[in-house]
Write a protein that holds these residues in place. Structure first.
Motif, PDB file in Angstrom:
ATOM      1  N   ILE A 120      -9.372  -9.320  -2.068  1.00 54.93           N
ATOM      2  CA  ILE A 120      -9.023  -8.358  -2.169  1.00 54.93           C
ATOM      3  C   ILE A 120      -9.879  -7.467  -2.822  1.00 54.93           C
ATOM      4  O   ILE A 120     -10.705  -7.798  -3.498  1.00 54.93           O
ATOM      5  CB  ILE A 120      -7.502  -8.090  -2.922  1.00 54.93           C
ATOM      6  CG1 ILE A 120      -7.697  -8.726  -4.441  1.00 54.93           C
ATOM      7  CG2 ILE A 120      -6.634  -8.861  -2.229  1.00 54.93           C
ATOM      8  CD1 ILE A 120      -6.377  -8.463  -5.093  1.00 54.93           C
ATOM      9  N   ASP A 121     -10.002  -6.143  -2.501  1.00 54.33           N
ATOM     10  CA  ASP A 121     -10.694  -4.979  -3.213  1.00 54.33           C
ATOM     11  C   ASP A 121     -10.015  -4.333  -4.180  1.00 54.33           C
ATOM     12  O   ASP A 121     -10.720  -3.437  -4.787  1.00 54.33           O
ATOM     13  CB  ASP A 121     -11.314  -4.092  -1.910  1.00 54.33           C
ATOM     14  CG  ASP A 121     -11.953  -4.800  -0.878  1.00 54.33           C
ATOM     15  OD1 ASP A 121     -12.869  -5.782  -1.374  1.00 54.33           O
ATOM     16  OD2 ASP A 121     -12.098  -4.477   0.103  1.00 54.33           O
ATOM     17  N   GLU A 122      -8.685  -4.117  -4.091  1.00 54.74           N
ATOM     18  CA  GLU A 122      -8.177  -3.565  -5.178  1.00 54.74           C
ATOM     19  C   GLU A 122      -6.698  -4.063  -5.457  1.00 54.74           C
ATOM     20  O   GLU A 122      -6.267  -4.940  -4.669  1.00 54.74           O
ATOM     21  CB  GLU A 122      -7.882  -1.838  -4.658  1.00 54.74           C
ATOM     22  CG  GLU A 122      -7.141  -1.633  -3.466  1.00 54.74           C
ATOM     23  CD  GLU A 122      -7.279  -0.429  -3.112  1.00 54.74           C
ATOM     24  OE1 GLU A 122      -7.707   0.437  -3.595  1.00 54.74           O
ATOM     25  OE2 GLU A 122      -6.225  -0.051  -2.356  1.00 54.74           O
ATOM     26  N   ALA A 123      -5.933  -3.367  -6.483  1.00 53.94           N
ATOM     27  CA  ALA A 123      -4.821  -4.052  -6.827  1.00 53.94           C
ATOM     28  C   ALA A 123      -3.947  -3.004  -7.744  1.00 53.94           C
ATOM     29  O   ALA A 123      -4.640  -2.161  -8.154  1.00 53.94           O
ATOM     30  CB  ALA A 123      -4.905  -5.305  -7.832  1.00 53.94           C
ATOM     31  N   LYS A 124      -2.710  -2.873  -7.339  1.00 52.86           N
ATOM     32  CA  LYS A 124      -1.818  -1.688  -8.099  1.00 52.86           C
ATOM     33  C   LYS A 124      -1.420  -2.254  -9.357  1.00 52.86           C
ATOM     34  O   LYS A 124      -0.722  -3.421  -9.551  1.00 52.86           O
ATOM     35  CB  LYS A 124      -0.791  -1.288  -7.451  1.00 52.86           C
ATOM     36  CG  LYS A 124       0.021  -0.327  -7.642  1.00 52.86           C
ATOM     37  CD  LYS A 124       1.257  -0.047  -6.754  1.00 52.86           C
ATOM     38  CE  LYS A 124       1.974   1.232  -7.172  1.00 52.86           C
ATOM     39  NZ  LYS A 124       2.991   1.626  -6.095  1.00 52.86           N
ATOM     40  N   SER A 125      -1.916  -1.645 -10.468  1.00 55.39           N
ATOM     41  CA  SER A 125      -1.384  -1.794 -11.638  1.00 55.39           C
ATOM     42  C   SER A 125       0.044  -1.431 -12.042  1.00 55.39           C
ATOM     43  O   SER A 125       0.683  -0.701 -11.307  1.00 55.39           O
ATOM     44  CB  SER A 125      -2.419  -1.010 -12.982  1.00 55.39           C
ATOM     45  OG  SER A 125      -2.130   0.373 -12.760  1.00 55.39           O
ATOM     46  N   VAL A 126       0.454  -2.004 -13.097  1.00 55.82           N
ATOM     47  CA  VAL A 126       1.827  -1.832 -13.541  1.00 55.82           C
ATOM     48  C   VAL A 126       2.072  -0.347 -13.766  1.00 55.82           C
ATOM     49  O   VAL A 126       3.297   0.307 -13.597  1.00 55.82           O
ATOM     50  CB  VAL A 126       2.184  -2.532 -14.575  1.00 55.82           C
ATOM     51  CG1 VAL A 126       3.612  -2.310 -15.336  1.00 55.82           C
ATOM     52  CG2 VAL A 126       2.435  -4.056 -14.470  1.00 55.82           C
ATOM     53  N   ASN A 127       1.029   0.335 -14.152  1.00 55.09           N
ATOM     54  CA  ASN A 127       1.535   2.006 -14.317  1.00 55.09           C
ATOM     55  C   ASN A 127       0.991   2.635 -12.929  1.00 55.09           C
ATOM     56  O   ASN A 127       1.220   3.704 -13.222  1.00 55.09           O
ATOM     57  CB  ASN A 127       0.258   2.516 -15.422  1.00 55.09           C
ATOM     58  CG  ASN A 127      -1.148   2.895 -14.984  1.00 55.09           C
ATOM     59  OD1 ASN A 127      -1.363   2.424 -13.876  1.00 55.09           O
ATOM     60  ND2 ASN A 127      -1.838   3.346 -15.920  1.00 55.09           N
ATOM     61  N   GLY A 128       1.044   1.855 -11.863  1.00 56.31           N
ATOM     62  CA  GLY A 128       0.687   2.878 -10.509  1.00 56.31           C
ATOM     63  C   GLY A 128      -0.442   3.128 -10.151  1.00 56.31           C
ATOM     64  O   GLY A 128      -0.638   3.562  -8.937  1.00 56.31           O
ATOM     65  N   LYS A 129      -1.464   3.028 -10.864  1.00 51.89           N
ATOM     66  CA  LYS A 129      -2.557   3.275 -10.454  1.00 51.89           C
ATOM     67  C   LYS A 129      -3.665   2.119  -9.982  1.00 51.89           C
ATOM     68  O   LYS A 129      -3.075   0.915 -10.357  1.00 51.89           O
ATOM     69  CB  LYS A 129      -3.482   3.783 -11.663  1.00 51.89           C
ATOM     70  CG  LYS A 129      -3.024   4.980 -12.668  1.00 51.89           C
ATOM     71  CD  LYS A 129      -3.074   6.174 -11.787  1.00 51.89           C
ATOM     72  CE  LYS A 129      -2.611   7.387 -12.980  1.00 51.89           C
ATOM     73  NZ  LYS A 129      -2.654   8.730 -12.413  1.00 51.89           N
ATOM     74  N   MET A 130      -4.411   2.390  -9.067  1.00 56.70           N
ATOM     75  CA  MET A 130      -5.057   1.179  -8.621  1.00 56.70           C
ATOM     76  C   MET A 130      -6.238   0.836  -9.193  1.00 56.70           C
ATOM     77  O   MET A 130      -6.947   1.741  -9.911  1.00 56.70           O
ATOM     78  CB  MET A 130      -5.605   1.682  -6.888  1.00 56.70           C
ATOM     79  CG  MET A 130      -4.265   2.015  -6.087  1.00 56.70           C
ATOM     80  SD  MET A 130      -3.165   0.651  -5.937  1.00 56.70           S
ATOM     81  CE  MET A 130      -4.230  -0.272  -5.008  1.00 56.70           C
ATOM     82  N   ILE A 131      -6.537  -0.377  -9.434  1.00 55.15           N
ATOM     83  CA  ILE A 131      -7.639  -1.063  -9.977  1.00 55.15           C
ATOM     84  C   ILE A 131      -8.639  -1.642  -8.931  1.00 55.15           C
ATOM     85  O   ILE A 131      -8.128  -2.459  -8.035  1.00 55.15           O
ATOM     86  CB  ILE A 131      -7.241  -2.367 -10.788  1.00 55.15           C
ATOM     87  CG1 ILE A 131      -6.174  -1.890 -11.804  1.00 55.15           C
ATOM     88  CG2 ILE A 131      -8.426  -2.904 -11.445  1.00 55.15           C
ATOM     89  CD1 ILE A 131      -5.278  -2.957 -12.677  1.00 55.15           C
ATOM     90  N   ASP A 132      -9.874  -1.331  -9.005  1.00 57.52           N
ATOM     91  CA  ASP A 132     -10.980  -1.710  -7.928  1.00 57.52           C
ATOM     92  C   ASP A 132     -11.534  -3.108  -8.361  1.00 57.52           C
ATOM     93  O   ASP A 132     -11.479  -3.401  -9.741  1.00 57.52           O
ATOM     94  CB  ASP A 132     -11.998  -0.856  -8.143  1.00 57.52           C
ATOM     95  CG  ASP A 132     -11.885   0.515  -7.478  1.00 57.52           C
ATOM     96  OD1 ASP A 132     -11.158   0.445  -6.577  1.00 57.52           O
ATOM     97  OD2 ASP A 132     -12.311   1.602  -7.900  1.00 57.52           O
ATOM     98  N   ILE A 133     -11.588  -4.135  -7.565  1.00 61.01           N
ATOM     99  CA  ILE A 133     -11.969  -5.200  -7.760  1.00 61.01           C
ATOM    100  C   ILE A 133     -13.068  -5.606  -6.885  1.00 61.01           C
ATOM    101  O   ILE A 133     -13.226  -5.359  -5.634  1.00 61.01           O
ATOM    102  CB  ILE A 133     -10.997  -6.399  -7.306  1.00 61.01           C
ATOM    103  CG1 ILE A 133      -9.720  -6.043  -8.407  1.00 61.01           C
ATOM    104  CG2 ILE A 133     -11.512  -7.765  -7.633  1.00 61.01           C
ATOM    105  CD1 ILE A 133      -8.373  -6.921  -7.962  1.00 61.01           C
ATOM    106  N   GLU A 134     -14.372  -5.828  -7.476  1.00 58.24           N
ATOM    107  CA  GLU A 134     -15.556  -6.155  -6.574  1.00 58.24           C
ATOM    108  C   GLU A 134     -16.407  -7.373  -7.295  1.00 58.24           C
ATOM    109  O   GLU A 134     -16.491  -7.643  -7.992  1.00 58.24           O
ATOM    110  CB  GLU A 134     -16.199  -4.846  -6.129  1.00 58.24           C
ATOM    111  CG  GLU A 134     -16.789  -4.240  -7.503  1.00 58.24           C
ATOM    112  CD  GLU A 134     -17.684  -3.080  -6.999  1.00 58.24           C
ATOM    113  OE1 GLU A 134     -18.716  -3.316  -6.502  1.00 58.24           O
ATOM    114  OE2 GLU A 134     -17.100  -1.949  -7.220  1.00 58.24           O
ATOM    115  N   VAL A 135     -17.159  -7.849  -6.198  1.00 60.39           N
ATOM    116  CA  VAL A 135     -18.247  -8.876  -6.590  1.00 60.39           C
ATOM    117  C   VAL A 135     -19.578  -8.090  -6.561  1.00 60.39           C
ATOM    118  O   VAL A 135     -19.990  -7.461  -5.639  1.00 60.39           O
ATOM    119  CB  VAL A 135     -18.105  -9.911  -5.718  1.00 60.39           C
ATOM    120  CG1 VAL A 135     -19.312 -11.023  -6.277  1.00 60.39           C
ATOM    121  CG2 VAL A 135     -16.879 -10.870  -5.628  1.00 60.39           C
TER     122      VAL A 135
END
Length: 161
Positions: free
Chosen positions: A110-125
């Protein structure tokens, strides 16, 4: 995606610096037992999130170390721990939590995930490093009874708005 998965696995293997814990303790107790999350523990207490993160979950916590908190500008942590800043602190801390148990192998695709506070977190290698926003994952898949912890080297601030 296979290359990304392989790179992610290699980054976690190379970057791992925290020994695995048994999954008998919740994410809060597991982190505190590690000894490098004292500031995170104090922040969770100040924000009133300890009981929540000791709950059923499951939770995925991207946990900044004490060193990560020390990288913030002087006075930032002390200011955030004040009762009048509880809402801002809660927003920052919940930006480091994803609902569900997301293991390293799951994150690789995955490239992103939704945090508990509703904002998106970017994930990258990036080469041999896995990044969660601007923070590098230094250890992954630390099991807890109600989720998993991935250790990061920087405190991520949620985007405004």
């Amino acid at each position: 995606m296979k290359l990304k998965s392989l790179l992610f696995a290699a980054a976690i293997t190379l970057g791992s610096s925290v020994s695995a814990f048994t999954a008998e303790k919740d994410v809060v107790d597991t982190a505190l037992e590690a000894g490098q999350f004292k500031t995170l523990g104090a922040a969770l207490e100040a924000a009133g999130l300890v009981a929540t993160l000791k709950g059923t979950g499951p939770f995925t916590v991207f946990a900044p170390t004490d060193e990560a908190f020390a990288k913030l500008p002087a006075g930032t942590v002390e200011n955030l721990l004040k009762p009048e800043n509880k809402q801002k602190l809660t927003g920052i801390l919940t930006y480091h939590v994803v609902a569900g148990k997301v293991m390293a192998a799951d994150v690789a695709g995955i490239d992103e995930a939704k945090s508990v506070n509703g904002k998106m977190i970017d994930i990258e290698v990036e080469g041999s490093t896995v990044k969660v926003n601007d923070a590098a994952v230094t250890a992954a898949d630390i099991a807890a009874s109600n989720g998993v912890i991935h250790v990061i080297d920087k405190v991520n601030m949620p985007p405004e708005g």
